[in-house]
Scaffold this motif. Structure first.
Motif, mmCIF file in Angstrom:
data_model
loop_
_atom_site.group_PDB
_atom_site.id
_atom_site.type_symbol
_atom_site.label_atom_id
_atom_site.label_comp_id
_atom_site.label_asym_id
_atom_site.label_seq_id
_atom_site.Cartn_x
_atom_site.Cartn_y
_atom_site.Cartn_z
ATOM 1 N N UNK A 1 0.533 -1.131 0.041
ATOM 2 C CA UNK A 1 -0.054 0.384 0.001
ATOM 3 C C UNK A 1 0.986 0.989 0.066
ATOM 4 N N UNK A 2 2.060 1.556 0.283
ATOM 5 C CA UNK A 2 2.906 2.390 0.468
ATOM 6 C C UNK A 2 3.448 2.593 -0.862
ATOM 7 N N UNK A 3 3.887 1.339 -1.481
ATOM 8 C CA UNK A 3 3.531 2.393 -3.324
ATOM 9 C C UNK A 3 2.399 2.723 -3.998
ATOM 10 N N UNK A 4 1.402 2.204 -3.763
ATOM 11 C CA UNK A 4 -0.137 2.625 -3.997
ATOM 12 C C UNK A 4 -0.163 3.903 -3.716
ATOM 13 N N UNK A 5 0.337 4.778 -2.644
ATOM 14 C CA UNK A 5 -0.125 5.615 -1.511
ATOM 15 C C UNK A 5 0.867 6.707 -2.408
ATOM 16 N N UNK A 6 1.979 6.547 -2.489
ATOM 17 C CA UNK A 6 3.256 7.233 -2.870
ATOM 18 C C UNK A 6 2.829 7.239 -4.242
ATOM 19 N N UNK A 7 2.237 6.731 -4.942
ATOM 20 C CA UNK A 7 2.238 7.307 -6.893
ATOM 21 C C UNK A 7 0.531 7.353 -7.040
ATOM 22 N N UNK A 8 -0.366 7.180 -6.392
ATOM 23 C CA UNK A 8 -1.522 8.378 -6.584
ATOM 24 C C UNK A 8 -1.854 9.540 -5.798
ATOM 25 N N UNK A 9 -0.874 9.332 -4.650
ATOM 26 C CA UNK A 9 -0.651 10.948 -3.840
ATOM 27 C C UNK A 9 0.573 12.005 -4.451
ATOM 28 N N UNK A 10 0.772 11.794 -5.340
ATOM 29 C CA UNK A 10 1.712 12.882 -6.141
ATOM 30 C C UNK A 10 1.474 12.833 -7.461
ATOM 31 N N UNK A 11 0.526 12.173 -8.163
ATOM 32 C CA UNK A 11 0.791 12.374 -9.363
ATOM 33 C C UNK A 11 -0.604 13.900 -9.609
ATOM 34 N N UNK A 12 -0.529 14.743 -10.642
ATOM 35 C CA UNK A 12 -1.394 15.121 -10.761
ATOM 36 C C UNK A 12 -2.528 14.569 -11.255
ATOM 37 N N UNK A 13 -4.370 14.490 -11.537
ATOM 38 C CA UNK A 13 -5.111 13.723 -12.313
ATOM 39 C C UNK A 13 -5.317 13.629 -13.712
ATOM 40 N N UNK A 14 -4.618 14.571 -14.379
ATOM 41 C CA UNK A 14 -4.276 14.055 -15.718
ATOM 42 C C UNK A 14 -3.424 13.056 -15.284
ATOM 43 N N UNK A 15 -2.435 12.499 -14.739
ATOM 44 C CA UNK A 15 -0.919 11.669 -14.749
ATOM 45 C C UNK A 15 -2.635 10.324 -14.350
ATOM 46 N N UNK A 16 -3.223 10.726 -13.187
ATOM 47 C CA UNK A 16 -3.630 8.816 -12.591
ATOM 48 C C UNK A 16 -4.478 9.024 -14.205
ATOM 49 N N UNK A 17 -5.199 9.870 -14.503
ATOM 50 C CA UNK A 17 -6.285 9.559 -15.602
ATOM 51 C C UNK A 17 -5.749 8.592 -16.929
ATOM 52 N N UNK A 18 -4.723 8.963 -17.193
ATOM 53 C CA UNK A 18 -3.419 8.311 -18.159
ATOM 54 C C UNK A 18 -3.143 6.789 -17.554
ATOM 55 N N UNK A 19 -2.883 7.354 -16.559
ATOM 56 C CA UNK A 19 -2.292 5.839 -15.567
ATOM 57 C C UNK A 19 -3.365 4.630 -15.824
ATOM 58 N N UNK A 20 -5.511 5.551 -16.047
ATOM 59 C CA UNK A 20 -5.625 4.576 -15.513
ATOM 60 C C UNK A 20 -6.201 3.611 -16.945
ATOM 61 N N UNK A 21 -5.493 4.391 -17.703
ATOM 62 C CA UNK A 21 -5.570 4.143 -19.450
ATOM 63 C C UNK A 21 -5.244 3.312 -19.928
#
Length: 492
Positions: A273-293
């Motif tokens: 969960x530390x890795x998941x929080x690290x990535x999801x809490x530090x990226x912008x909305x646009x970056x997170x949406x691109x990760x989802x895609x």
């Protein structure tokens, strides 16, 4: 505005809006000077003869006017600019009314190579960035009709006023791997090919090249290698390299979104969960949406579905809320709302028996980061306790660790990553996966700030810590991404 029934008036001022197009020319005024005889003769090569008076004061058929203009002003199209007589030049440039000049190619792309369309963060820097206010690039204008006027005494743009291009303030680059000037992908591919084909793989050549190219210069090497050598660069490197050096090299050849998606997929199985929080809490909305895609494209399953199947109730809620990429990203802070949110957090935790965890999740995942920093400050001032201490008192287990990591990242992102790096290299065994992920992903974002926080909080430079905890070519490539030594007086 033109009227089909009447030709444009030649030799005089154009019609003004609201004027009467049918009004004939004014008659000569009494007492005016008569036309002078014996004026200057027309000069060869000068302006063409003026149109006959009939065109000025009378109304001739439109076809005659077009014929007259084409005969006297060149063969340009009616309504366009007159021919400039530059068609004989070797490079006349853009001729109005003629075809557009050919595409000259991207300003910052590789020579002789088409600009690749790669999956990556939409906010990442483009090989050929467009300037705000030009072409199709969005350029918000101060005082535009959608915004209030910047000055109460000045009206917003409208009614045909000419807007002024806004002054674009560029953020200072805080990474350590900028674009390499003059990088040639053809030569880079040749360097990699020779290094891989050598009897003993030339790891030094590989690390020197990959450690001096930005992500948008490294990723196209995959396609260029395939085109020029007919082989898969990833497979060739995988067969020739090994260990942590191989992991690091292959990580550098992924786009940011693909790298994050692969890390989330790998860590999801073990629920790091530390890795998941690290990535999801530090990226912008646009970056997170691109990760989802990219995640759905690569693993045929949505990130949300993957998280839902592996986590407990409140941890799942927190991670899914972050994975939506719907955090407010405004920079404005409302002091009264910050006070209300501080009070809501206190009422959901310290003030009551039992904790309203949903309220914490809602506020911490929806509000903007500048707003939340104001909330934390207000919470400390009003209730005399840091929000982190309240979370430690009110929560436990994975949820507590996730909440604390999220709050630390919101408070100070570079300090958060400095602590993650420090913990990765603390102890007998280095957590190389965490070390690689942070060094690669932050090398073009805020590595200089992370180095500063590391030096301030742990009494030694990040460069020194990496040097002491890693070795060989792996260490050398990591130090390339570190970018330099922040040497303290106490260090040798």
């Amino acid at each position: 505005m033109s009227y089909p029934e009447y030709p444009s008036q030649m030799g005089g001022y154009p019609l003004q809006p609201g004027a009467n197009p049918t009004k004939p020319a004014d008659p000569p005024q009494p007492g005016a000077y008569p036309p002078q005889a014996g004026g200057y003769p027309s000069q060869p090569g000068g302006y063409p003869a003026a149109p006959p008076p009939e065109l000025v004061v009378g109304y001739l058929p439109f076809s005659f006017i077009v014929f007259f203009i084409s005969e006297n002003w060149g063969g340009g199209p009616a309504g366009g600019y007159p021919s400039s007589g530059m068609s004989q030049l070797s490079n006349p440039g853009y001729m109005p009314g003629g075809p557009m000049p050919p595409n000259q190619g991207p300003a910052m792309g590789y020579p002789s190579q088409p600009t690749p369309q790669m999956p990556g963060y939409p906010n990442a820097p483009s090989p050929n960035p467009s300037m705000p206010g030009y072409g199709m690039a969005p350029g918000p204008m101060p005082g535009s009709p959608s915004d209030p006027s910047a000055s109460p005494s000045m009206p917003a743009y409208g009614g045909g006023a000419m807007p002024v291009a806004p002054v674009t303030v560029r953020k200072e680059f805080r990474g350590t791997i900028p674009d390499f000037p003059g990088a040639d992908p053809i030569k880079d591919v040749e360097v990699l090919r020779k290094a891989i084909k050598a009897f003993v793989t030339n790891k030094t050549a590989i690390l020197k090249l990959l450690g001096s190219r930005s992500n948008k210069q490294r990723v196209p090497l995959l396609r260029n290698y395939k085109t020029l050598c007919g082989k898969d660069l990833v497979k060739d490197l995988h067969s020739k390299l090994s260990g942590d050096f191989r992991k690091l090299v292959l990580a550098t050849l992924k786009t940011p979104a693909l790298f994050d998606a692969s890390e989330l997929h790998n860590k999801r199985a073990g629920m790091d969960v530390a890795c998941l929080i690290e990535i999801l809490s530090s990226r912008s909305n646009a970056e997170i949406k691109e990760i989802n895609r990219i995640y759905k494209q690569e693993y045929k399953k949505s990130l949300e579905d993957s998280i839902s199947g592996d986590t407990s109730d409140y941890v799942r809620r927190l991670l899914i809320a972050l994975a939506q990429g719907k955090r407010d990203e405004g920079e404005t802070v409302d002091a009264s709302l910050a006070a209300q949110d501080a009070q809501a957090l206190y009422a959901a935790g310290e003030k009551r028996l039992g904790t309203n965890k949903s309220k914490f999740i809602l506020i911490l995942t929806a509000r903007s980061k500048p707003h939340l920093r104001a909330v934390f400050h207000e919470y400390q001032k009003k209730y005399g306790r840091d929000i982190e201490k309240s979370i430690r008192r009110e929560m436990s287990g994975k949820l507590k660790r996730c909440m604390l990591a999220l709050v630390k990242c919101i408070k100070n992102t570079p300090a958060y990553f400095a602590k993650r790096l420090y913990k990765a290299m603390k102890g007998v065994r280095t957590k190389d996966t965490t070390l690689i992920r942070i060094m690669v992903s932050r090398s073009e974002v805020d590595m200089l700030d992370i180095r500063k926080e590391f030096d301030k909080n742990y009494g030694k430079s990040l460069y020194t810590a990496i040097s002491r905890n890693t070795s060989g070519k792996y260490k050398k490539l990591l130090l390339k991404f570190c970018g330099g030594r922040d040497k303290k007086k106490t260090e040798i």
